[in-house]
Scaffold this active site. Structure first.
Site, PDB file in Angstrom:
ATOM      1  N   THR A 127      57.252 -21.715  53.777  1.00 50.70           N
ATOM      2  CA  THR A 127      58.021 -22.673  52.619  1.00 50.70           C
ATOM      3  C   THR A 127      59.441 -21.603  52.710  1.00 50.70           C
ATOM      4  O   THR A 127      60.040 -21.482  53.220  1.00 50.70           O
ATOM      5  CB  THR A 127      57.654 -23.019  51.490  1.00 50.70           C
ATOM      6  OG1 THR A 127      56.914 -21.727  50.884  1.00 50.70           O
ATOM      7  CG2 THR A 127      56.601 -23.983  51.614  1.00 50.70           C
TER       8      THR A 127
ATOM      9  N   LYS B  21      50.852 -17.389  54.146  1.00 52.02           N
ATOM     10  CA  LYS B  21      52.322 -17.776  53.856  1.00 52.02           C
ATOM     11  C   LYS B  21      52.411 -17.740  52.127  1.00 52.02           C
ATOM     12  O   LYS B  21      51.415 -17.815  51.631  1.00 52.02           O
ATOM     13  CB  LYS B  21      52.652 -19.179  54.249  1.00 52.02           C
ATOM     14  CG  LYS B  21      52.064 -20.332  53.568  1.00 52.02           C
ATOM     15  CD  LYS B  21      52.309 -21.105  52.437  1.00 52.02           C
ATOM     16  CE  LYS B  21      53.796 -20.997  52.239  1.00 52.02           C
ATOM     17  NZ  LYS B  21      54.039 -21.637  50.939  1.00 52.02           N
TER      18      LYS B  21
ATOM     19  N   THR C 142      44.891 -17.440  47.724  1.00 54.03           N
ATOM     20  CA  THR C 142      46.490 -17.282  47.619  1.00 54.03           C
ATOM     21  C   THR C 142      47.230 -18.624  48.141  1.00 54.03           C
ATOM     22  O   THR C 142      46.496 -19.461  48.085  1.00 54.03           O
ATOM     23  CB  THR C 142      46.956 -16.293  48.717  1.00 54.03           C
ATOM     24  OG1 THR C 142      48.250 -16.035  48.611  1.00 54.03           O
ATOM     25  CG2 THR C 142      46.407 -16.669  50.031  1.00 54.03           C
TER      26      THR C 142
ATOM     27  N   GLU D 182      60.043 -13.211  47.190  1.00 58.33           N
ATOM     28  CA  GLU D 182      61.241 -13.917  46.880  1.00 58.33           C
ATOM     29  C   GLU D 182      62.306 -12.507  46.366  1.00 58.33           C
ATOM     30  O   GLU D 182      61.892 -12.180  44.940  1.00 58.33           O
ATOM     31  CB  GLU D 182      61.389 -14.983  46.075  1.00 58.33           C
ATOM     32  CG  GLU D 182      60.683 -16.180  46.603  1.00 58.33           C
ATOM     33  CD  GLU D 182      60.443 -17.381  46.099  1.00 58.33           C
ATOM     34  OE1 GLU D 182      60.329 -18.465  46.503  1.00 58.33           O
ATOM     35  OE2 GLU D 182      60.652 -17.389  44.685  1.00 58.33           O
TER      36      GLU D 182
ATOM     37  N   ASN E  59      65.385 -18.976  43.204  1.00 55.58           N
ATOM     38  CA  ASN E  59      64.708 -19.791  42.509  1.00 55.58           C
ATOM     39  C   ASN E  59      65.574 -20.842  41.526  1.00 55.58           C
ATOM     40  O   ASN E  59      65.073 -21.943  41.158  1.00 55.58           O
ATOM     41  CB  ASN E  59      63.626 -19.146  41.688  1.00 55.58           C
ATOM     42  CG  ASN E  59      62.386 -18.682  42.498  1.00 55.58           C
ATOM     43  OD1 ASN E  59      61.684 -19.875  42.832  1.00 55.58           O
ATOM     44  ND2 ASN E  59      62.237 -17.377  42.644  1.00 55.58           N
TER      45      ASN E  59
ATOM     46  N   SER F 121      67.575 -27.268  45.665  1.00 54.91           N
ATOM     47  CA  SER F 121      68.885 -28.315  45.745  1.00 54.91           C
ATOM     48  C   SER F 121      69.400 -28.236  46.929  1.00 54.91           C
ATOM     49  O   SER F 121      69.232 -27.612  47.729  1.00 54.91           O
ATOM     50  CB  SER F 121      69.771 -27.264  44.595  1.00 54.91           C
ATOM     51  OG  SER F 121      69.067 -26.753  43.636  1.00 54.91           O
TER      52      SER F 121
END
Lengths: 409, 409
Positions: free
Chosen positions: B156, B182, B193, B280, B404, B409
């Site tokens: 993702t 992932k 996870t 991230e 994030n 968006s």
């Protein structure tokens, strides 16, 4: 970068008879800033406090607890910013005690009549010599109408000073309440906040002061969070000078007790919310209401899970109604037997989720409209009981990272 | 923006006899990306899994649990990215079941022989028609040497696919182990996870598979955190096809059982650490070791308090040895009777704090040197017992907020 918060107007803050405040520049960490504040309390003032539950509590917190327990009557408080005197071991304790001893000499008091407070950088030596050198100037500057200067003198990463006042009739007498607070990061108070000082000239039976300060903290500072980090230095102190001339309040459940408590709570909540409004990098003020729980404790767990989630907080920052992130936080909050099919979620008046799934009538543009506001209420219905709890928090922005990556440097 | 992680080389990943994988573009959320993966398992494969403890667990998690419990023998798995099918209520469950039913029809199996997995956006309808339409192409593409494509097909917000292999001798036979994972955000697995799939051709007594997958998860995925958000979709599945020809392992404590478990754990830890390395916005990989605790549980509390603190994580991002923030996190981790005067703190080899205070010989430049590294070990000694625990995490950067605030968006 604060949310609907403005600096207090000095002339609008009520003096509290029996409390004088002096502020000076002692050069604790940086030159040319007000960083040392003393509170001088008339004899007979009752003082109670609640302090951080962090096991790495700072030296001044340990000393303040000792001095309150000594019961000799608190007559002064000394607050420095720029250095937290936390993570400093036995040497830090000695420095906090030396500060109290110096102020006690200046005022002809016993050291146990002084409460010390420090906030700022952790794990660095408190520059006790500079603080002691600054005490005479702070004392000389002491005035009753100096609350605005004190609110400024205790700031660290705060962008605005925080102070509120109100008066209330208690049994035919007007009593004054004024409070100040500071804090913008490392904010997830547990029994107290970074620093909050609340004073009233009301007369209150001394035995009531400790339960009252606890109740006020639970209804205000213990309901806010910015980053989930419980500080080493949280302290919230309530002072009642007894100068208002009211018959001493001897019950918190009497009509007079309730009236005073409500007024104190209003000011305490404004002070606590002001910390969130001035949260590091905050662009939004968010009220999280959790209802329909079996116990207040489980409502609080859910409210804090939402309020601490970096994913939820960044979605608020982006005004992105990525509301599944809120449901995920509800799910991991720690209620083992939670039934997801009973959960409803509202964003202000918008009914987002029903029975654990997306509300068929929910329109993304409605969520978007609310998310763009500066003040937002998240309401979660757990559908398992009648308990409810509210906490206040802010969003998580680029500015938060900038502030915390740069603080100290 | 990952830390010491590179994409797997397809040719270096070992095929696992008995497992074929097909990947296709179904247009689940975005066009032109591999987003639908099927695993086809030969008859006789043993399969066990652990799943998120989030009470808002996703529909596919609920269906996978049911199908494993049905005991009909798992013969296929279907994984989509782009949509998590979480927070979708009864309709989401129906869509997860419809996906399984469609794949069962294609493969002439019972629906209970299929495990479904979904990750992506929460609280949106799973586009089951597009997924079903993509199944024939995915099945047609199935090959044994397709692990690299699968690692890509389940991503993702991951910036890199994550896959590792190794072989190990078990009682004279060479067995192969290959796994993929992932996840980059909403990562604080609890029993599992985001998604992890680990396959071996070793023969293992089916009764051992569930305790083994639990033990592997506890030693790998349950020790990592990125943002503290436990996902709604965490799933970790272990497959043993039994095709290697070894005498079936009937004890995890036998020499053969230990050898296989160690090899599986090594791959599981690499997969879990790869998620953190690709966290991230991550710029640093941080190992948090807590030693000297009374129980493993209290060591874990302290390690996670450090690993989740936004203040600690931003200090790592800034390479700023603002190490008091680590002590503060230790203090609020939840050990009620913690004695701060027994705490020592190391940053790699640098002894920062001793007996709860700054080490007199600690030099800021030594802390700075370690903080600038891409890989850092924080070591906390609690001084109250012999238990120890390790967790892995990453720092907290501007890029985290950007990702994030912009995702969706």
């Amino acid at each position: 970068m604060s949310v609907n918060l403005s600096a207090p107007v000095a002339a609008e803050l009520l003096a509290v008879n029996g409390v004088r405040i002096g502020v000076t520049e002692a050069g604790v960490r940086k030159a040319n800033r007000k960083d040392l504040t003393v509170f001088l309390l008339d004899e007979g003032a009752a003082v109670a406090g609640v302090f951080t539950q962090n096991r790495f509590c700072a030296a001044p917190v340990q000393v303040s607890r000792e001095h309150l327990a000594a019961g000799k009557g608190i007559r002064a408080m000394v607050v420095n910013t720029g250095n937290a005197n936390a993570g400093t071991g036995a040497d830090g304790l000695a420095r906090a005690r030396a500060t109290c001893a110096a102020l006690a000499r200046e005022l002809n008091l016993a050291p146990e009549q002084i409460l010390p407070f420090s906030t700022g950088v952790i794990m660095e030596e408190l520059p006790v010599d500079r603080i002691v050198a600054g005490l005479p100037a702070a004392i000389a500057a002491a005035r009753a109408d100096n609350w605005a200067a004190a609110a400024e003198g205790i700031m660290t990463t705060d962008t605005l000073p925080k102070a509120f006042s109100r008066s209330v009739e208690v049994a035919g007498k007007t009593v004054c309440i004024t409070g100040i607070s500071k804090g913008a990061g490392m904010i997830r108070p547990n029994m107290a906040t970074m620093l909050g000082f609340l004073a009233t000239d009301a007369a209150i039976a001394p035995a009531l002061l400790q339960p009252l300060v606890k109740e006020l903290a639970d209804g205000s500072f213990n309901r806010v969070t910015i980053d989930g980090d419980t500080s080493t230095n949280d302290s919230f102190v309530l002072i009642a000078t007894g100068k208002a001339g009211n018959a001493p309040i001897d019950s918190l459940t009497s009509a007079e007790g309730q009236a005073l408590k409500a007024a104190l709570l209003e000011v305490a909540q404004k002070l606590a919310q002001a910390i969130v409004r001035d949260g590091e990098g905050a662009t939004k003020f968010i009220t999280v209401k959790v209802e329909g729980g079996r116990t207040e404790e489980e409502c609080r767990l859910v409210a804090y899970a939402i309020a601490h989630s970096p994913l939820v907080k960044t979605a608020f920052y982006a005004s992105d109604p990525n509301l599944g992130r809120i449901l995920a936080a509800v799910g991991y909050a720690g209620i083992d037997d939670l039934d997801q099919t009973r959960i409803d979620l509202y964003l202000d008046d918008v009914h987002v989720a029903v029975n654990g799934g997306r509300n068929p009538s929910y329109q993304e543009e409605d969520g978007q409209r609310v998310m763009k506001q500066q003040e937002i209420t998240v309401r979660v219905l757990l559908g398992r009981g009648n308990a409810a709890q509210t906490v206040w928090t802010c969003d998580f922005s680029h500015e938060y990272v900038t502030i915390n990556a740069d603080y100290r440097s």
